[in-house]
Write a protein that holds these residues in place. Sequence first.
Motif, short mmCIF file in Angstrom:
data_model
loop_
_atom_site.label_atom_id
_atom_site.label_comp_id
_atom_site.label_asym_id
_atom_site.label_seq_id
_atom_site.Cartn_x
_atom_site.Cartn_y
_atom_site.Cartn_z
N ILE A 44 0.89 -1.16 0.00
CA ILE A 44 0.00 0.00 0.00
C ILE A 44 0.92 1.21 0.00
CG2 ILE A 44 -1.85 1.22 1.20
CD1 ILE A 44 -2.50 -1.52 2.56
N CYS A 45 0.91 1.94 -1.09
CA CYS A 45 1.88 3.02 -1.31
C CYS A 45 1.54 4.27 -0.50
CB CYS A 45 1.97 3.33 -2.80
SG CYS A 45 2.48 1.91 -3.79
N THR A 46 2.55 5.11 -0.35
CA THR A 46 2.42 6.35 0.38
C THR A 46 1.47 7.32 -0.32
OG1 THR A 46 3.75 8.04 1.51
CG2 THR A 46 4.43 7.45 -0.70
N PRO A 47 0.76 8.17 0.37
CA PRO A 47 0.72 8.35 1.82
C PRO A 47 -0.23 7.36 2.49
CG PRO A 47 -0.63 10.04 0.81
CD PRO A 47 -0.03 9.22 -0.31
N GLY A 48 0.20 6.82 3.61
CA GLY A 48 -0.54 5.76 4.29
C GLY A 48 -1.94 6.14 4.74
N HIS A 49 -2.16 7.42 5.06
CA HIS A 49 -3.49 7.82 5.56
C HIS A 49 -4.52 7.90 4.43
CE1 HIS A 49 -2.04 11.70 4.11
NE2 HIS A 49 -3.30 12.08 4.06
N CYS A 50 -4.06 8.00 3.19
CA CYS A 50 -4.99 8.08 2.06
C CYS A 50 -4.26 7.67 0.78
CB CYS A 50 -5.56 9.49 1.93
SG CYS A 50 -6.96 9.56 0.82
N PRO A 51 -3.95 6.37 0.67
CA PRO A 51 -3.18 5.92 -0.50
C PRO A 51 -4.01 5.94 -1.77
CG PRO A 51 -3.87 4.05 0.81
CD PRO A 51 -4.29 5.29 1.57
N THR A 52 -3.32 6.09 -2.89
CA THR A 52 -3.99 6.05 -4.19
C THR A 52 -3.48 4.91 -5.05
OG1 THR A 52 -2.36 7.56 -5.14
CG2 THR A 52 -4.36 8.55 -4.21
N LYS A 53 -2.52 4.14 -4.52
CA LYS A 53 -1.92 3.08 -5.32
C LYS A 53 -1.61 1.87 -4.45
CE LYS A 53 2.22 2.45 -8.18
NZ LYS A 53 3.34 3.18 -8.75
#
Length: 142
Positions: A44-53
Amino acid sequence: LDDTNKDESTPKLPGAGAATLSCGLLGESEEETTVLGTKGRIKICTPGHCPTKIVASIKASGRGNGADRVFEYPVPEDTKDITNAGGYFYPNSAGLAYEAAAVARCIASGKTEAPQYTLSETLTNMMVVDEMRSQLGVKPLP
């Protein structure tokens, strides 16, 4: 490791799993999560609080062989009002609009919890977090 887990800072998870956690308040962490399994891994790619990838790496025979599958979830464009107000402090915070919309749908239909993430699931996750803190020796604040 002994039964008290005092010689190791890695929490033991149900099902014989393990986790390595890193957290800090004074520095900027990587904000990535990798879940390893017997058939591959999920990042789960960055940013952890709201990933897009999310990248799913599926193992094949032989070391280093396999294939990646990439899943992308774009966040909504910032509105003019948000941009004029200075934008967001954290990257991709516009993605929290999906969560807010889900809450609004639940309230409008008289639901007291979201079917995507029930109260029972929330409490189970909190118990896991409490167990990790306990194993790490983290004491609650007074």
